[in-house]
Design a protein around this motif. Structure first.
Motif, PDB file in Angstrom:
ATOM      1  N   UNK A 188     -17.792  15.680   2.430  1.00 54.70           N
ATOM      2  CA  UNK A 188     -16.434  15.928   1.689  1.00 54.70           C
ATOM      3  C   UNK A 188     -15.559  14.734   2.334  1.00 54.70           C
ATOM      4  N   UNK A 189     -15.433  13.444   1.654  1.00 52.19           N
ATOM      5  CA  UNK A 189     -14.581  12.383   1.966  1.00 52.19           C
ATOM      6  C   UNK A 189     -13.454  12.350   1.035  1.00 52.19           C
ATOM      7  N   UNK A 190     -12.412  11.633   1.432  1.00 50.15           N
ATOM      8  CA  UNK A 190     -11.320  11.380   0.275  1.00 50.15           C
ATOM      9  C   UNK A 190     -11.538   9.992  -0.454  1.00 50.15           C
ATOM     10  N   UNK A 191     -10.631   9.739  -1.527  1.00 47.50           N
ATOM     11  CA  UNK A 191     -10.823   8.755  -1.999  1.00 47.50           C
ATOM     12  C   UNK A 191      -9.841   7.495  -1.733  1.00 47.50           C
ATOM     13  N   UNK A 192      -9.012   7.620  -0.946  1.00 44.17           N
ATOM     14  CA  UNK A 192      -7.960   6.838  -0.724  1.00 44.17           C
ATOM     15  C   UNK A 192      -7.305   7.224   0.759  1.00 44.17           C
ATOM     16  N   UNK A 193      -6.957   6.019   1.449  1.00 40.74           N
ATOM     17  CA  UNK A 193      -6.086   6.183   2.790  1.00 40.74           C
ATOM     18  C   UNK A 193      -4.960   7.037   2.618  1.00 40.74           C
ATOM     19  N   UNK A 194      -4.219   6.884   1.445  1.00 38.24           N
ATOM     20  CA  UNK A 194      -3.261   7.880   1.295  1.00 38.24           C
ATOM     21  C   UNK A 194      -3.381   9.431   1.070  1.00 38.24           C
ATOM     22  N   UNK A 195      -4.818   9.701   1.235  1.00 46.57           N
ATOM     23  CA  UNK A 195      -4.996  11.071   0.911  1.00 46.57           C
ATOM     24  C   UNK A 195      -5.613  11.925   2.348  1.00 46.57           C
ATOM     25  N   UNK A 196      -5.367  10.982   3.457  1.00 46.80           N
ATOM     26  CA  UNK A 196      -5.856  11.229   4.927  1.00 46.80           C
ATOM     27  C   UNK A 196      -4.882  11.758   5.612  1.00 46.80           C
ATOM     28  N   UNK A 197      -5.279  12.892   6.286  1.00 46.35           N
ATOM     29  CA  UNK A 197      -4.273  13.040   7.582  1.00 46.35           C
ATOM     30  C   UNK A 197      -4.832  12.133   8.924  1.00 46.35           C
ATOM     31  N   UNK A 198      -3.615  11.888   9.757  1.00 47.30           N
ATOM     32  CA  UNK A 198      -4.009  11.058  10.652  1.00 47.30           C
ATOM     33  C   UNK A 198      -3.823  11.633  11.960  1.00 47.30           C
ATOM     34  N   UNK A 199      -4.427  11.793  13.056  1.00 45.03           N
ATOM     35  CA  UNK A 199      -4.146  12.770  14.181  1.00 45.03           C
ATOM     36  C   UNK A 199      -4.217  11.854  15.425  1.00 45.03           C
ATOM     37  N   UNK A 200      -3.210  12.284  16.325  1.00 44.78           N
ATOM     38  CA  UNK A 200      -3.104  11.586  17.596  1.00 44.78           C
ATOM     39  C   UNK A 200      -4.410  12.093  18.541  1.00 44.78           C
ATOM     40  N   UNK A 201      -4.774  13.107  18.472  1.00 40.61           N
ATOM     41  CA  UNK A 201      -5.818  13.722  19.409  1.00 40.61           C
ATOM     42  C   UNK A 201      -5.503  13.663  20.688  1.00 40.61           C
ATOM     43  N   UNK A 202      -4.934  12.731  21.332  1.00 40.08           N
ATOM     44  CA  UNK A 202      -4.633  12.818  22.792  1.00 40.08           C
ATOM     45  C   UNK A 202      -3.079  13.492  22.904  1.00 40.08           C
TER      46      UNK A 202
ATOM     47  N   UNK B 110     -19.397   4.524  -2.585  1.00 41.73           N
ATOM     48  CA  UNK B 110     -20.005   3.307  -2.549  1.00 41.73           C
ATOM     49  C   UNK B 110     -20.141   2.531  -4.053  1.00 41.73           C
ATOM     50  N   UNK B 111     -20.056   3.458  -4.954  1.00 42.86           N
ATOM     51  CA  UNK B 111     -20.047   2.829  -6.418  1.00 42.86           C
ATOM     52  C   UNK B 111     -18.807   2.084  -6.807  1.00 42.86           C
ATOM     53  N   UNK B 112     -17.796   2.599  -6.184  1.00 48.45           N
ATOM     54  CA  UNK B 112     -16.495   1.927  -6.594  1.00 48.45           C
ATOM     55  C   UNK B 112     -16.255   0.534  -5.782  1.00 48.45           C
ATOM     56  N   UNK B 113     -17.268   0.096  -4.797  1.00 49.22           N
ATOM     57  CA  UNK B 113     -16.979  -1.113  -4.420  1.00 49.22           C
ATOM     58  C   UNK B 113     -17.051  -1.133  -3.043  1.00 49.22           C
ATOM     59  N   UNK B 114     -17.388  -2.066  -2.171  1.00 47.47           N
ATOM     60  CA  UNK B 114     -17.181  -2.280  -0.655  1.00 47.47           C
ATOM     61  C   UNK B 114     -15.900  -2.301  -0.036  1.00 47.47           C
ATOM     62  N   UNK B 115     -14.990  -2.684  -0.826  1.00 49.17           N
ATOM     63  CA  UNK B 115     -13.657  -2.795  -0.331  1.00 49.17           C
ATOM     64  C   UNK B 115     -12.660  -1.992  -1.078  1.00 49.17           C
ATOM     65  N   UNK B 116     -13.148  -0.854  -1.964  1.00 51.03           N
ATOM     66  CA  UNK B 116     -12.265  -0.290  -2.531  1.00 51.03           C
ATOM     67  C   UNK B 116     -10.801   0.295  -2.095  1.00 51.03           C
ATOM     68  N   UNK B 117     -11.242   0.932  -0.678  1.00 52.65           N
ATOM     69  CA  UNK B 117      -9.933   1.533   0.033  1.00 52.65           C
ATOM     70  C   UNK B 117      -8.712   0.624  -0.035  1.00 52.65           C
ATOM     71  N   UNK B 118      -8.915  -0.598   0.305  1.00 51.32           N
ATOM     72  CA  UNK B 118      -7.781  -1.619   0.349  1.00 51.32           C
ATOM     73  C   UNK B 118      -7.139  -1.824  -0.816  1.00 51.32           C
TER      74      UNK B 118
END
Length: 351
Positions: A185-199, A232-240
């Motif tokens: 269950x991945x997301x299709x964009x950097x914009x759709x991700x939460x980012x966590x400090x974890x520390x 993978x079908x969207x290309x190797x550098x799709x996210x950027x």
């Protein structure tokens, strides 16, 4: 006041002091480098263990090598000031720059082969104080100590056929991260991700009261769930390309959430999540306004050292920020010495 003695004895004494300082400095350097304790984990060992089998790619970060820059603002709403006196939480707009990235030492890795996505961020407050943080999209870290992380990095190079199974058996705390990493269950964009400090970090308010917190940047964008096979079908550098197009169409936003620990919550172990229901404070919004290629972008030469903190935030008993700081510094020194190997860097930007 009497003058210091002069003559041969004075000269010998001065030389002895100088020699003692030199010996002490050399000893400190030897200890730091691991010469006196070859089994001790050093920044060089940790950074070397990050390299792929073919060796590091010159000119690039030794990990999270694939990435793209952004600029924007952090719109603080003032609520974070209830926890920390840091000016970055005072109401106002603070300049921000950062980097979306993938957790891989290979800058050419296809997006669909890398589960961990990262956000390196620098926010500068109105008093000039800088806050740097490096976060990932995982809900927990795979292991509890830098030594265990080093052992994990060495698993792929092991000649033992069941090396990974043996590692997991020896580190049962790996299970939550492992379950997340195997999820399709991945997301299709950097914009759709939460980012966590974890520390965990310690924050101090205006009265001097301290608390332990972790932070997360939670996306405004709705998640489009996708399997790695479809990605993978969207290309190797799709996210950027996707984040470039998305931000060109309109700014992207994340809410900064500070989560406060209660007594007994683990602050030294990023592999253990805190229980649900902990107090949380929404301290503001990160607004990403512009995407720039990394080669000549503002994030290219930023070391997102998590120990660069403003007054009002400090490290906790978590050992990882110090270990990361040392490893990041080693990586930075290596890649800046290899600047000529970094493709796309213009002559003007090199000056």
């Amino acid at each position: 006041m009497p003058l210091p003695p002069s003559g041969p004895r004075s000269t010998l004494t001065s030389l002895a002091v100088i020699a003692a300082v030199c010996v002490g400095a050399t000893g400190a350097l030897a200890y730091t480098a691991g010469w006196l304790s070859p089994d001790r984990l050093t920044p060089t060992k940790l950074v070397d263990a990050l390299a792929p089998p073919t060796g590091p790619v010159p000119g690039y970060r030794r990990n999270h090598a694939k990435g793209i820059c952004f600029t924007g603002t952090f719109e603080a709403n003032g609520q974070g000031s209830a926890l920390s006196r840091a000016r970055v939480f005072a109401t106002g707009h603070h300049p921000a720059l950062g980097r979306f990235n993938l957790g891989t030492p290979n800058p050419g890795a296809p997006d669909a082969t890398v589960r961990v996505r990262g956000l390196g961020l620098q926010i500068t407050a109105d008093d000039g104080a800088v806050w740097r943080t490096a976060m990932i999209n995982a809900p927990v870290f795979p292991v509890s100590t830098p030594e265990a992380f080093y052992a994990l990095l060495r698993v792929p190079a092991s000649k033992e056929p069941n090396a990974m199974a043996a590692f997991v058996a020896a580190h049962p705390g790996f299970a939550p991260f492992g379950a997340w990493a195997k999820s399709p269950d991945w997301t299709a964009s950097y914009a759709q991700e939460p980012y966590n400090s974890l520390n965990a970090f310690r924050v101090t308010d205006a009265s001097g009261a301290e608390r332990a917190v972790r932070w997360s940047f939670r996306p405004e964008a709705q998640a489009e769930r996708i399997t790695p096979e479809d990605l993978a079908k969207r290309g190797p550098a799709y996210l950027e390309q996707e984040i470039t197009d998305r931000v060109a169409a309109g700014p992207q936003r994340w809410t900064l959430v500070l989560t406060v620990a209660e007594p007994g919550d683990p602050t030294a172990d990023p592999s253990r999540a805190w229980p649900e229901g902990r107090r949380s404070v929404e301290a503001g919004t990160l607004v990403v306004q512009r995407i720039e290629p990394e080669a000549d972008g503002p994030c290219r030469d930023i070391n997102f050292d998590p120990t660069i903190l403003p007054d009002g935030i400090r490290v906790s008993d978590d050992p990882f920020p110090a270990a990361r700081s040392a490893a990041y510094a080693r990586s930075y020194d290596l890649r800046t010495a290899e600047e000529k190997d970094y493709p796309g860097r213009t002559a003007e930007a090199r000056r």
